[in-house]
Design a protein around this motif. Structure first.
Motif, PDB file in Angstrom:
ATOM      1  N   GLU A  43      14.105  15.835 -10.692  1.00  0.00           N
ATOM      2  CA  GLU A  43      13.434  16.498  -9.565  1.00  0.00           C
ATOM      3  C   GLU A  43      12.051  15.895  -9.352  1.00  0.00           C
ATOM      4  O   GLU A  43      11.456  16.044  -8.294  1.00  0.00           O
ATOM      5  N   MET A  44      11.538  15.237 -10.385  1.00  0.00           N
ATOM      6  CA  MET A  44      10.184  14.690 -10.342  1.00  0.00           C
ATOM      7  C   MET A  44      10.057  13.555  -9.323  1.00  0.00           C
ATOM      8  O   MET A  44      10.975  12.756  -9.166  1.00  0.00           O
ATOM      9  N   LYS A  45       8.929  13.527  -8.653  1.00  0.00           N
ATOM     10  CA  LYS A  45       8.576  12.405  -7.785  1.00  0.00           C
ATOM     11  C   LYS A  45       7.175  11.956  -8.164  1.00  0.00           C
ATOM     12  O   LYS A  45       6.294  12.780  -8.388  1.00  0.00           O
ATOM     13  N   LEU A  46       6.985  10.648  -8.224  1.00  0.00           N
ATOM     14  CA  LEU A  46       5.657  10.118  -8.499  1.00  0.00           C
ATOM     15  C   LEU A  46       4.783  10.227  -7.252  1.00  0.00           C
ATOM     16  O   LEU A  46       5.253   9.976  -6.140  1.00  0.00           O
ATOM     17  N   PRO A  47       3.508  10.585  -7.436  1.00  0.00           N
ATOM     18  CA  PRO A  47       2.602  10.529  -6.287  1.00  0.00           C
ATOM     19  C   PRO A  47       2.359   9.065  -5.925  1.00  0.00           C
ATOM     20  O   PRO A  47       2.543   8.177  -6.755  1.00  0.00           O
ATOM     21  N   ASN A  48       2.000   8.811  -4.683  1.00  0.00           N
ATOM     22  CA  ASN A  48       1.645   7.435  -4.335  1.00  0.00           C
ATOM     23  C   ASN A  48       0.390   7.444  -3.497  1.00  0.00           C
ATOM     24  O   ASN A  48      -0.007   8.450  -2.937  1.00  0.00           O
ATOM     25  N   GLU A  49      -0.239   6.296  -3.473  1.00  0.00           N
ATOM     26  CA  GLU A  49      -1.469   6.101  -2.713  1.00  0.00           C
ATOM     27  C   GLU A  49      -1.448   4.687  -2.171  1.00  0.00           C
ATOM     28  O   GLU A  49      -0.494   3.948  -2.383  1.00  0.00           O
ATOM     29  N   ARG A  50      -2.486   4.323  -1.475  1.00  0.00           N
ATOM     30  CA  ARG A  50      -2.593   2.977  -0.913  1.00  0.00           C
ATOM     31  C   ARG A  50      -3.752   2.242  -1.573  1.00  0.00           C
ATOM     32  O   ARG A  50      -4.793   2.831  -1.854  1.00  0.00           O
ATOM     33  N   HIS A  51      -3.533   0.940  -1.830  1.00  0.00           N
ATOM     34  CA  HIS A  51      -4.569   0.085  -2.407  1.00  0.00           C
ATOM     35  C   HIS A  51      -4.817  -1.088  -1.482  1.00  0.00           C
ATOM     36  O   HIS A  51      -3.874  -1.674  -0.944  1.00  0.00           O
TER      37      HIS A  51
END
Length: 132
Positions: free
Chosen positions: A53-61
């Motif tokens: 069920e887990m999802k990794l958070p993401n961001e922009r670099h």
């Protein structure tokens, strides 16, 4: 085989995610434990999709050509395979996270690349070198 790269990722509902890797990306199945995890032949590397069920958070670099999503994983592909996947994305109405674009234009490292999300939200970068 001993030099293959192995990556295990969360994949949500395997009954949705596994067929996506097969049908959209053209990956072949390998070993599995029914309902728990599935190995995918990711162009000679072992990608293991785990039910979770887990999802990794993401961001922009910020990088040389813009702003890329992190985390992500991907592969360098033959131009024909790369173009076939683009056709599969279009025919399956799958939207790009980042549309195809060219990096390092005019240099020996010139490549076409794009970012997509799998059904669970994992971000993939697929690319092809222009001078290969």
């Amino acid at each position: 085989m001993s030099n293959r790269f192995h990556l295990a990722v969360e994949a949500g509902d395997l009954s949705i995610t596994v067929p996506w890797y097969q049908e959209v990306l053209g990956c072949k199945l390998d070993m599995a434990e029914d309902g728990l995890w599935q190995d995918i032949d990711f162009w000679g590397n072992e990608l293991t999709l785990h039910r979770t069920e887990m999802k990794l958070p993401n961001e922009r670099h910020d990088v040389d050509m813009g702003n890329v999503p992190v985390p992500h994983f991907g592969v360098h592909l033959d131009k024909n395979v790369f173009n076939k996947i683009k056709e599969n994305l279009k025919s399956n109405n799958i939207k790009y996270l980042d549309e195809p674009y060219t990096r390092f234009k005019g240099k020996k490292e010139e490549q076409e690349t794009f970012f997509i999300k799998d059904p669970h939200g994992n971000i993939l970068e697929l690319k092809t070198l222009q001078n290969s």
